[in-house]
Motif scaffolding. Structure first.
Motif, PDB file in Angstrom:
ATOM      1  N   VAL A 171     -24.107 -12.208   4.097  1.00 44.88           N
ATOM      2  CA  VAL A 171     -22.940 -11.449   4.547  1.00 44.88           C
ATOM      3  C   VAL A 171     -22.973 -10.052   3.930  1.00 44.88           C
ATOM      4  CG1 VAL A 171     -21.474 -13.479   4.854  1.00 44.88           C
ATOM      5  CG2 VAL A 171     -21.472 -12.265   2.657  1.00 44.88           C
ATOM      6  N   ALA A 172     -22.320  -9.117   4.609  1.00 43.30           N
ATOM      7  CA  ALA A 172     -22.157  -7.766   4.075  1.00 43.30           C
ATOM      8  C   ALA A 172     -20.840  -7.201   4.584  1.00 43.30           C
ATOM      9  CB  ALA A 172     -23.306  -6.863   4.480  1.00 43.30           C
ATOM     10  N   ALA A 173     -20.165  -6.472   3.730  1.00 42.80           N
ATOM     11  CA  ALA A 173     -18.950  -5.761   4.113  1.00 42.80           C
ATOM     12  C   ALA A 173     -19.201  -4.274   3.926  1.00 42.80           C
ATOM     13  CB  ALA A 173     -17.755  -6.207   3.275  1.00 42.80           C
ATOM     14  N   ILE A 174     -19.158  -3.530   5.010  1.00 45.92           N
ATOM     15  CA  ILE A 174     -19.387  -2.089   4.974  1.00 45.92           C
ATOM     16  C   ILE A 174     -18.200  -1.389   4.329  1.00 45.92           C
ATOM     17  CG2 ILE A 174     -19.615  -0.038   6.455  1.00 45.92           C
ATOM     18  CD1 ILE A 174     -21.224  -1.775   8.383  1.00 45.92           C
ATOM     19  N   GLY A 175     -18.480  -0.347   3.567  1.00 52.11           N
ATOM     20  CA  GLY A 175     -17.414   0.424   2.930  1.00 52.11           C
ATOM     21  C   GLY A 175     -17.914   1.782   2.507  1.00 52.11           C
ATOM     22  N   ASN A 176     -17.012   2.583   1.927  1.00 50.08           N
ATOM     23  CA  ASN A 176     -17.351   3.928   1.460  1.00 50.08           C
ATOM     24  C   ASN A 176     -17.958   4.782   2.564  1.00 50.08           C
ATOM     25  OD1 ASN A 176     -18.210   2.297  -1.548  1.00 50.08           O
ATOM     26  ND2 ASN A 176     -16.469   3.667  -1.330  1.00 50.08           N
ATOM     27  N   VAL A 177     -17.416   4.645   3.772  1.00 45.49           N
ATOM     28  CA  VAL A 177     -17.835   5.489   4.894  1.00 45.49           C
ATOM     29  C   VAL A 177     -17.082   6.811   4.788  1.00 45.49           C
ATOM     30  CG1 VAL A 177     -17.951   5.720   7.397  1.00 45.49           C
ATOM     31  CG2 VAL A 177     -18.262   3.463   6.318  1.00 45.49           C
ATOM     32  N   ALA A 178     -17.810   7.902   4.720  1.00 41.10           N
ATOM     33  CA  ALA A 178     -17.172   9.206   4.547  1.00 41.10           C
ATOM     34  C   ALA A 178     -18.001  10.288   5.226  1.00 41.10           C
ATOM     35  CB  ALA A 178     -17.013   9.542   3.058  1.00 41.10           C
ATOM     36  N   THR A 179     -17.290  11.285   5.757  1.00 34.96           N
ATOM     37  CA  THR A 179     -17.934  12.423   6.409  1.00 34.96           C
ATOM     38  C   THR A 179     -17.304  13.710   5.907  1.00 34.96           C
ATOM     39  OG1 THR A 179     -18.292  11.109   8.418  1.00 34.96           O
ATOM     40  CG2 THR A 179     -18.512  13.493   8.617  1.00 34.96           C
ATOM     41  N   ASP A 180     -18.132  14.661   5.544  1.00 32.35           N
ATOM     42  CA  ASP A 180     -17.643  15.969   5.106  1.00 32.35           C
ATOM     43  C   ASP A 180     -16.743  16.564   6.191  1.00 32.35           C
ATOM     44  OD1 ASP A 180     -17.573  18.893   4.662  1.00 32.35           O
ATOM     45  OD2 ASP A 180     -19.024  18.460   3.084  1.00 32.35           O
ATOM     46  N   PRO A 181     -15.553  17.070   5.822  1.00 33.45           N
ATOM     47  CA  PRO A 181     -14.634  17.622   6.836  1.00 33.45           C
ATOM     48  C   PRO A 181     -15.271  18.682   7.729  1.00 33.45           C
ATOM     49  CG  PRO A 181     -13.524  17.444   4.720  1.00 33.45           C
ATOM     50  CD  PRO A 181     -14.972  17.110   4.466  1.00 33.45           C
ATOM     51  N   ARG A 182     -16.277  19.394   7.223  1.00 39.02           N
ATOM     52  CA  ARG A 182     -16.877  20.482   8.002  1.00 39.02           C
ATOM     53  C   ARG A 182     -17.730  19.982   9.167  1.00 39.02           C
ATOM     54  NH1 ARG A 182     -19.660  23.799   3.270  1.00 39.02           N
ATOM     55  NH2 ARG A 182     -20.214  21.638   2.756  1.00 39.02           N
ATOM     56  N   VAL A 183     -18.127  18.688   9.147  1.00 40.79           N
ATOM     57  CA  VAL A 183     -18.963  18.189  10.242  1.00 40.79           C
ATOM     58  C   VAL A 183     -18.321  17.000  10.963  1.00 40.79           C
ATOM     59  CG1 VAL A 183     -21.074  19.001   9.138  1.00 40.79           C
ATOM     60  CG2 VAL A 183     -20.316  16.644   8.744  1.00 40.79           C
ATOM     61  N   ARG A 184     -17.046  16.757  10.717  1.00 40.51           N
ATOM     62  CA  ARG A 184     -16.389  15.643  11.395  1.00 40.51           C
ATOM     63  C   ARG A 184     -16.339  15.883  12.901  1.00 40.51           C
ATOM     64  NH1 ARG A 184     -11.548  14.677   6.981  1.00 40.51           N
ATOM     65  NH2 ARG A 184     -12.847  13.518   5.491  1.00 40.51           N
ATOM     66  N   GLY A 185     -16.442  14.788  13.630  1.00 34.90           N
ATOM     67  CA  GLY A 185     -16.426  14.876  15.079  1.00 34.90           C
ATOM     68  C   GLY A 185     -17.767  15.184  15.692  1.00 34.90           C
ATOM     69  N   ARG A 186     -18.803  15.230  14.880  1.00 39.95           N
ATOM     70  CA  ARG A 186     -20.143  15.582  15.385  1.00 39.95           C
ATOM     71  C   ARG A 186     -21.132  14.421  15.279  1.00 39.95           C
ATOM     72  NH1 ARG A 186     -21.172  21.145  12.280  1.00 39.95           N
ATOM     73  NH2 ARG A 186     -23.261  20.832  13.193  1.00 39.95           N
TER      74      ARG A 186
END
Length: 267
Positions: free
Chosen positions: A191-206
Motif C-alpha cells: 500500500v501507499a498513501a500519496i502526500g506532500n503534493v505541492a506546486t510553486d505558485p509561479r507555475v500552477r495551472g501548467r
C-alpha cells in the motif's frame, strides 16, 4: 465495552486488508519504519480500530469506519478518553469527534476526502508535458523544504519518507517547482498513501503537479497494489485532478486538533 490494546501485526493486517482502500494509512503504518511509533485500540473482535501515531509535534489519532459501524466507532471513541494525550491531531469518520468533545476543546480544520486509485490506466496515459519528473532523495531535502515554504506552508512532512525512494519532482531552469511524495509506503503490505503534493505558485495551472502525481503513481504501481491519498473536500482543483488521474472517493472524514479542556492551549 472495555478498551483493548492490540499488538499483533498480522491480526491487524488481516482486519485492514478486508477494506484496504479505507485503511491505507493503517496498513502502511504496520511497516517496520512506522510500527514502533504506533498504538492500536479496539473494543470488539471485528469492530473499528483506532490508531494513535506518535510522530510529529503532537500525536495523530486515526479512527475510520464504514457507516454501518458508526455506533461501534462512537463507543470506541468514548473508551479511548482515559488513554488519549492532552493534545492530538484527529482524522475521524462519523460522529467520533463529537464523542471526544466531552473532554476536549476542538479546533476544526475542515472535511477531507479519502480517495483511492481505481483506474490506474489514466495515470499511465497522463502526459508529462515539458516537466519530466525525476526522483528526489536526501540530497534534495533543503530545496524541497524551500519549495514547501513557498507552496505548502505548514504541511506535515516526515523527512524519513524520502528514504523510501518514493518522491519525485519537476524542475524549471534547474529549480524544483513541483513535488509528489508519500506519507506511507509499504512493499510488504503493498500500500501507499500519496502526500506532500505541492506546486510553486509561479507555475500552477501548467501541469507540473499533475505530471508529478502521475509519474509517482506509475512508479508506485511496481511495488504496491493499493494507492490512495487525502485531499480537502473543498479543493475542487485538486479533487478534479485526482479524478482525472483515476482516483475515486472512498469516504470523507473530519480533521481537527483536540486539546484537553482546562489546559492552557484550550483556553
Amino acid at each position: 465495552m472495555t478498551l483493548r490494546s492490540l499488538h499483533d501485526r498480522s491480526a491487524l493486517a488481516e482486519r485492514f486488508r478486508r477494506d484496504p482502500a479505507m485503511h491505507l494509512m493503517e496498513l502502511g503504518d504496520l511497516d517496520d519504519l512506522l510500527w514502533p511509533h504506533t498504538s492500536w485500540y479496539t473494543v470488539s473482535d471485528d469492530g473499528p480500530v483506532a490508531l494513535l501515531y506518535a510522530v510529529g509535534d503532537i500525536p495523530t489519532l486515526l479512527a475510520f469506519a464504514r457507516p454501518g459501524q458508526d455506533a461501534e466507532l462512537e463507543e470506541l471513541a468514548g473508551a479511548l478518553l482515559p488513554v488519549l494525550p492532552r493534545s492530538f491531531f484527529g482524522h475521524l469518520t462519523g460522529a467520533a469527534g463529537k464523542v471526544l468533545e466531552s473532554a476536549y476543546a476542538v479546533r476544526p480544520h475542515g472535511t477531507l476526502l479519502r480517495m483511492a486509485l481505481t483506474d490506474p490506466g489514466r495515470a499511465g496515459l497522463h502526459p508529462d508535458g515539458p516537466w519530466r519528473p525525476g526522483p528526489l532523495g536526501r540530497a534534495d531535502l533543503p530545496e524541497l523544504l524551500e519549495l514547501f515554504a513557498r507552496a505548502y506552508p505548514g504541511n506535515w512532512f516526515d523527512h524519513r519518507m524520502l528514504d523510501t525512494g518514493q518522491y519525485v519532482g519537476a524542475r524549471q531552469d534547474g529549480r524544483l517547482v513541483a513535488v509528489a511524495g508519500v506519507h506511507v509506503h509499504s512493499a510488504v503490505y503493498r500500500v501507499a498513501a500519496i502526500g506532500n503534493v505541492a506546486t510553486d505558485p509561479r507555475v500552477r495551472g501548467r501541469g507540473a503537479g499533475g505530471a508529478c502525481v502521475a509519474a509517482l503513481c506509475r512508479q508506485l504501481a511496481r511495488t504496491v497494489d493499493h494507492i490512495g491519498l487525502n485531499v480537502r473536500a473543498d479543493n475542487a482543483t485538486a479533487v478534479g485532478l485526482y479524478r482525472r488521474l483515476g482516483f475515486s472517493e472512498v469516504t470523507e472524514f473530519a480533521e481537527a486538533t483536540f486539546t484537553a479542556a482546562g489546559s492552557p492551549a484550550a483556553g
